[in-house]
Design an enzyme around this catalytic site. Structure first.
Site, mmCIF file in Angstrom:
data_model
loop_
_atom_site.group_PDB
_atom_site.id
_atom_site.type_symbol
_atom_site.label_atom_id
_atom_site.label_comp_id
_atom_site.label_asym_id
_atom_site.label_seq_id
_atom_site.Cartn_x
_atom_site.Cartn_y
_atom_site.Cartn_z
ATOM 1 N N PHE C 113 0.855 -1.184 0.000
ATOM 2 C CA PHE C 113 0.000 0.000 0.000
ATOM 3 C C PHE C 113 0.892 1.235 0.000
ATOM 4 C CE2 PHE C 113 -4.632 0.681 1.268
ATOM 5 C CZ PHE C 113 -5.097 -0.264 0.369
ATOM 6 N N GLN C 226 -7.681 14.627 4.181
ATOM 7 C CA GLN C 226 -7.034 13.810 3.161
ATOM 8 C C GLN C 226 -7.823 13.811 1.855
ATOM 9 O OE1 GLN C 226 -6.439 9.260 3.435
ATOM 10 N NE2 GLN C 226 -4.399 10.169 3.469
ATOM 11 N N HIS C 228 -8.099 11.809 -1.427
ATOM 12 C CA HIS C 228 -7.686 10.518 -1.990
ATOM 13 C C HIS C 228 -7.361 10.729 -3.458
ATOM 14 C CE1 HIS C 228 -7.682 6.324 -3.182
ATOM 15 N NE2 HIS C 228 -7.706 5.987 -1.901
ATOM 16 N N LEU C 238 -14.952 6.127 -4.663
ATOM 17 C CA LEU C 238 -13.571 5.716 -4.411
ATOM 18 C C LEU C 238 -13.118 4.561 -5.305
ATOM 19 C CD1 LEU C 238 -11.060 5.753 -2.468
ATOM 20 C CD2 LEU C 238 -12.317 4.136 -1.046
ATOM 21 N N GLU C 241 -6.899 2.383 -3.137
ATOM 22 C CA GLU C 241 -5.448 2.407 -3.275
ATOM 23 C C GLU C 241 -4.924 1.019 -3.663
ATOM 24 O OE1 GLU C 241 -3.585 5.018 -0.575
ATOM 25 O OE2 GLU C 241 -2.033 3.567 -0.078
ATOM 26 N N ARG C 272 -0.613 9.337 0.115
ATOM 27 C CA ARG C 272 -1.748 9.908 -0.613
ATOM 28 C C ARG C 272 -1.614 11.408 -0.878
ATOM 29 N NH1 ARG C 272 -6.634 6.504 2.330
ATOM 30 N NH2 ARG C 272 -6.186 4.572 1.210
ATOM 31 N N HIS C 336 -11.547 12.677 1.322
ATOM 32 C CA HIS C 336 -11.684 11.259 1.640
ATOM 33 C C HIS C 336 -11.718 10.993 3.127
ATOM 34 C CE1 HIS C 336 -11.291 6.974 1.229
ATOM 35 N NE2 HIS C 336 -10.120 6.949 1.836
ATOM 36 N N ARG C 371 -2.862 10.407 6.607
ATOM 37 C CA ARG C 371 -3.057 9.020 6.998
ATOM 38 C C ARG C 371 -2.570 8.075 5.910
ATOM 39 N NH1 ARG C 371 -6.742 5.244 5.759
ATOM 40 N NH2 ARG C 371 -8.276 6.648 4.849
#
Lengths: 292, 328, 556
Positions: C113, C226, C228, C238, C241, C272, C336, C371
């Site tokens: 990730f 955040q 995304h 969404l 990721e 991100r 996000h 995050r």
């Protein structure tokens, strides 16, 4: 006009060989008249009617693959009358064609009986053959006694429509084939909500109350919309709608008296075959009073 | 493109119109717009009193299932223009088989109660450590765990429409998620309970649940898995399982279905007697099924061999699973 | 009036996890949620949940990645807890009934990730949040936790500085109810809906953060929002990721993998904030495709896409008309996740005794300024559990204090104040305006002018909000009333975001100031605190806790 020669490995299904013999007999007569060649499958076993799926999926696949193997040897697609046979066989066929590993596993079982299925067969139903392969225009040309007396509630039932990813012929939300065949025969198709719903057959013995109420609801729905008869492509639906109509009436304490035709009978009558040839006396609810 | 939305409105506490009625709204619909987006637009711009459930708008929270042109779908997952072109109209109603509360909002309490009834949680065997989960174990329950509890299957369920006590496909899919889990310790007890009245054997196999599931859960497949697990566990003291056993025997012996024997075996002697008056009426029309002493199919031994091989494999699988469960 | 030991607001992953802990402690916990628990937005988390499970990984590595990802704003003691306890919670989730995707050997599979130096994200295909939320719901049923679903909390009742319960609106009847308790836990998730383009659910309106402010608690680090990097253009839906974790590329209009210029080492798997800024730069410099960049999965092949990313495929087909097997998906950044939230300690306690918080609405802080993917489900589980224990301990050692007699009347008066207005602006229109302001003034690239303009516009909307009027005059499922109550909280949250952002004159993580493009550790290694005093927001600050990892330059 060039006549296309239609020929099928004919799989009437168990119900049509016993309880609804008339469906089998009239299908043979009608197909003969239309020039559709039906070739018997003397080896063919029962598809399991869904019940064997409940017993053991792999056994169900293997037994259906055995049927397909016979058709493969005949080099013909299968035509059945029965919607349940259609659905059960088509679902097995979908799974076998989609998953080579599953096909191989199934063939390992078949090989103990010296058989093999290569995944080349399609399964059809009389309704589809008429509305598709044979064609509505061709059917219209054969009509000698248009059914101008009938206001038929087309009862598709479940297994000629769903699951559509295995069947793929008609649209389960907007089915047209049976409506179109009725129209081609000169009849009127009545529109009602229950035409794509269930007759209850599968639980006749297991949950009779549900089955009988369900049958009654379907028949009353069509009756309310002005139908003077039901027509179904499926012998199992016929058993519930006709044979067990008496039980359904009792369950809802209401007289229904709705004659129910097999699809083949309706076609036969339009082609000029007689009520007797169409085995109408075998019905529990006599259609006599609406026949012309 | 401007499209007319016909929406079933209902507000039982509205003193002027307490009965359901259809209200039409014209809505400008661009390419790609979903039914949910259209509903939100109508509520924002034309009629804030229009009530419907919604949340994630990406087909995973299960809030927005409604009936669109007569069939249960997620509003967020259905594009307006293709749907309109196909059906020729845009009729939005509350889910069937659920009691409407206001407009498109239905009472979901019975849905949750059914869910609770199947004890929807893993109960691993006491005192044993659970077997490791293999990719195949995951695969076995994978479809059933895609369920988002939107209620489309129950709304389409033909059996539930007749019998409101039927446990119905959503809870059965959940039941299979648990029963089919290799770590579950009470599968047998669960299958017993599912075999009771209004349980899994009351499904009419109408295939609506599988057809209308927006997440490809295939609840009918889960029901078949449950039934066949119960059969393999020997839980056969009920009409549903007996019906299947009768079919199994009939096909093995004759290659085909023996309706007379099926009736007798499914109902047992006494209930079969009850069918006699009705049977006489059928007999008059030549419709009474007879026990087959006849016409078995050709090459029946092939069928027998297929049975033998399938059952040998099924037993082997069962042994393997049992030893895995014990071994851990 | 009903009485429970604990009232939990919100039925998502953190709220349910806490309820189960309270139930295990033998306490009577009730969940109050405006939607049924399985509808909560945790359900939409796709990619996974992080934990150092393998011998070749360690919780220290996980902690370092998290600290670095947070741009050194995360409190390192909290992060250590998160990463140390992660493996336990993964195992516990499996015990509860979850099945994470397996590798061929039957072990829990882990995928790479963004921002992580090791493939440590556990997942269930691309439906991880869904799987965990449903497992938690199963446990909720098992523990017979009391549910008040489709009830919306309008007030956390505080008297003499301690929480006493809540007042909630029963949406189906329009009635206000008193729920009296020894302690209250807020677990209401994020506020994505204050932005126009957001991955968040329609119900992600940050209610709990507003309730906490009203109750006298502090919000922390609200300026860190955040964005995304991969959301669908029109709907904001969404695209996990995991798409990049499984090897997906990001391409610009020239077909270049532009991330090689921004994060040469890890490219698409940078954190991100870095990827979103890169995309925004590409788009603003004219190398976008119709306001988007392209997420290309084609080289993964249909089989891998179907196995690992099946939901992504159907979402792309249904919502963007693109089959990722055949074509790249147009994506852009979208709001996000909220790194900020209600300030809590490690056990979920806020600064108000008896008031707890957990999950996205809380700020412990483990995410700092940015995050990492796979850490939000983890936070919800770890701190949901911890807060569940914390709130249970509190209610075991504290008796039931009296519920103030006037609380219900006051709340009823406030609701009536909204419903009785004859005419005024439409709440829906005002909400859209707010979302537009936040999008334009508080997005990926910020500066003083944009932010102060935004604040001015927002305060204007706040004033006008006092005059909104309802069309729906009924009590029964009055959705418009709910929207107005939500909007009131969203306006507070928006203001807190803008206030913090105006003052933070540096760039850190998701907060990027074009007028202060560098991180300033000398002045800004501190958390922003927002509280409400006499209806006005006040700012304060608190130092960041550093344990193992001294701030370094952040490069991917």
């Amino acid at each position: 006009m060039v006549e296309v020669e239609l020929r099928y490995a004919y799989y009437p299904g168990c119900a049509s060989q016993e309880m609804t013999k008339e469906a089998n007999e009239t299908t043979r007569l009608v197909c003969q008249r239309l020039g559709i060649a039906l070739h018997d499958m003397p080896k063919a076993n029962c598809c399991g009617a869904g019940l064997l799926t409940d017993y053991d999926y792999q056994l169900y696949l293997a037994l259906n693959a055995r049927i397909f193997a016979e058709a493969e040897a005949m080099e013909m697609d299968i035509m059945t009358i029965c919607s349940t046979c259609l659905m059960v066989m088509s679902t097995a066929n979908r799974d076998l064609k989609a998953d080579p590993k599953l096909l191989e596993k199934t063939n390992e079982i078949l090989s103990t009986a010296g058989l093999r299925y290569n995944g080349t067969i399609n399964v059809k139903q009389l309704l589809w053959v008429l509305a598709g392969d044979y064609g509505l225009d061709n059917l219209k040309k054969k009509v000698v006694k248009p059914l101008n007396w009938i206001k038929a509630a087309p009862f598709y039932g479940c297994h000629s429509l769903r699951p559509s990813d295995a069947l793929g012929f008609d649209d389960p939300e907007k089915p047209w084939s049976l409506d179109a065949v009725i129209a081609a025969l000169g009849g009127e198709a009545v529109q009602y909500k229950g035409k794509t719903k269930c007759c209850g057959f599968q639980v006749d013995l297991v949950a009779p109350e549900t089955a009988e109420k369900m049958t009654a609801v379907r028949l009353l729905d069509g009756k309310e919309k002005g139908a003077n008869a039901f027509v179904t492509p499926c012998p199992f639906c016929h058993i519930n709608l006709d044979n067990y109509q008496g039980l359904a009436e009792k369950r809802v304490s209401q007289k229904i008296s709705m004659p129910v035709f097999h699809l083949s009978q309706l076609v036969g009558l339009a082609l000029g075959l007689t009520a007797e040839e169409m085995g109408l006396s075998r019905h529990l609810v006599s259609p006599e009073k609406i026949l012309k | 493109m401007k499209i007319k939305f016909k929406i079933r409105r209902y507000n039982p506490v509205d003193t002027e119109a307490s009965e359901p009625y259809i209200q039409a709204y014209m809505c400008e619909v661009p390419e790609g717009m979903t039914v949910l987006e259209a509903l939100l637009k109508i509520a924002d711009e034309q009629d804030p009193t229009l009530s419907f459930r919604k949340s994630c708008r990406s087909a995973i929270c299960g809030s927005c299932a409604v009936s669109i042109n007569g069939f249960s779908k997620l509003a967020c997952n259905t594009q307006v223009i293709p749907e309109f072109k196909k059906a020729g109209e845009m009729l939005i109603e509350p889910l069937a088989n659920h009691t409407p509360l206001k407009d498109l909002i239905v009472d979901f309490v019975p849905f949750w109660r059914k869910m609770e009834k199947v004890s929807p949680y893993l109960t691993p065997a006491e005192g044993e450590s659970a077997p490791a989960v293999t990719p195949e174990d995951e695969e076995r329950v994978d479809r059933s765990q895609r369920c988002i509890m939107c209620g489309c299957c129950n709304a389409e369920c033909n059996s539930l429409a007749i019998d409101e006590n039927f446990i119905a496909p959503a809870a059965l899919a959940k039941a299979w998620r648990i029963v089919g889990d290799v770590r579950e310790g009470n599968a047998r007890r669960r299958l017993h309970r599912l075999s009771e009245e209004h349980g899994m054997w009351d499904c009419v196999r109408c295939v609506h649940c599988t057809q209308y599931c927006p997440k490809d859960v295939a609840p009918l497949k889960a029901i078949e898995e449950l039934r066949s697990s119960a059969m393999k566990e020997g839980i056969t003291d009920n009409p549903g399982a007996k019906h299947v056993e009768a079919m199994r025997d009939s096909v093995e012996r004759f290659g085909r279905l023996d309706e007379a024997a099926m009736t007798f075996k499914t109902l047992g002697f006494l209930r079969s007697l009850g069918m006699i008056p009705f049977g006489l009426r059928m007999e008059k029309h030549g419709k009474l099924p007879r026990p087959h002493i006849f016409a078995q199919i050709e090459e029946l031994d092939e069928v027998k061999k297929i049975y033998e091989e399938s059952e040998r494999r099924a037993k082997e699988e069962k042994r393997e699973l049992a030893s895995r469960k014990k071994g851990w | 009036m009903v009485i429970h030991d604990i009232v939990i607001i919100g039925g998502g992953l953190a709220g349910m996890r806490a309820a189960i802990e309270a139930s295990r402690a033998g306490l009577d916990a009730a969940i109050v949620s405006k939607i049924y628990p399985v509808r909560s937005h945790s359900v939409a988390a796709q990619g996974g949940i992080n934990a150092a499970l393998k011998d070749t990984d360690s919780w220290e590595n996980h902690a370092f990645d998290t600290v670095k990802g947070s741009d050194y704003l995360g409190d390192q003691d909290a992060i250590e807890l998160l990463c140390k306890e992660a493996p336990f919670d993964i195992m516990e989730l499996e015990k509860m009934g979850a099945i994470f995707s397996r590798d061929p050997e039957g072990r829990i599979a882990q995928r790479p990730f963004g921002g992580a130096g090791y493939p440590r994200t556990c997942y269930l295909a691309d439906r991880t949040g869904h799987a965990l939320l449903h497992v938690m719901y199963e446990q909720l049923v098992k523990h017979e936790v009391v549910l008040y679903d489709e009830w919306h909390v309008v007030k956390v009742v505080v008297e003499d500085g301690t929480a006493r319960g809540v007042i909630a609106l029963e949406l189906s009847t329009g009635k206000l109810h008193r729920l009296h308790s020894k302690a209250v836990l807020i677990a209401t998730g994020g506020y994505g809906r204050v932005f126009r383009t957001t991955t968040n659910a329609l119900s992600s309106t940050g209610d709990g953060m507003g309730l906490a402010l009203d109750a006298g608690a502090e919000l922390m680090d609200m300026e860190f929002v955040q964005f995304h990097p991969t959301v669908l253009k029109r709907t904001g839906i969404l695209m996990t990721e995991g798409c990049r974790g499984e090897g997906g590329y990001l391409l610009n209009s020239k077909g270049e993998r532009f991330m090689s210029r921004y994060a040469p080492k890890v490219q698409e798997l940078a954190s991100r904030d870095v990827v979103s800024r890169a995309e925004q730069t590409e788009i603003e410099e004219g190398r976008g495709v119709d306001g988007c960049v392209l997420l290309d999965l084609r080289h993964l092949g249909a089989d891998k896409i179907n196995r690992k990313l099946p939901q992504i495929r159907s979402l792309a087909i249904n919502f963007a008309g693109v089959d990722p097997v055949e074509k790249p998906i147009p994506v852009k950044p979208g709001a996000h996740y909220s790194m900020g939230g209600i300030r809590t300690d490690f056990d979920g306690a806020t600064t108000v005794p008896g008031l707890y918080a957990a999950g996205e609405c809380a700020c412990v802080s483990v995410h700092g300024a940015n995050r990492l993917g796979g850490n939000s489900l983890l936070e919800a589980i770890v701190f949901g559990r911890r807060a569940g224990i914390g709130v249970s301990n509190f209610s075991e050692s504290n008796g039931l204090l009296p519920f103030p007699a006037t609380a219900l009347k006051e709340a009823a008066f406030e609701v009536a104040d909204i419903t009785k207005r004859d005419s005024g602006e439409s709440p829906a229109a005002l909400r859209e305006e707010m979302a537009g302001v936040m999008e334009a003034h508080s997005g990926i690239f910020r500066d003083r002018t944009r932010l102060t303009d935004g604040l001015r516009k927002l305060r204007d909307i706040r004033e006008r909000f006092k005059g909104v009027a309802l069309t729906d005059r009924g009590d029964y499922y009055n959705n418009e009333l709910l929207q107005v109550i939500e909007l009131a909280q969203m306006l507070k949250i928006s203001e807190a975001i803008l206030l913090g952002a105006v003052e933070r004159e540096e760039s850190r993580g998701s907060h990027f100031r074009t007028d202060f493009p560098l991180r300033n550790d000398k002045d800004w290694m501190k958390h922003t605190l927002v509280s409400l005093k006499d209806g006005e927001m006040k700012l304060g600050y608190k130092a960041v806790t550093v344990t193992k990892f001294q701030p370094q330059e952040r490069k991917y």
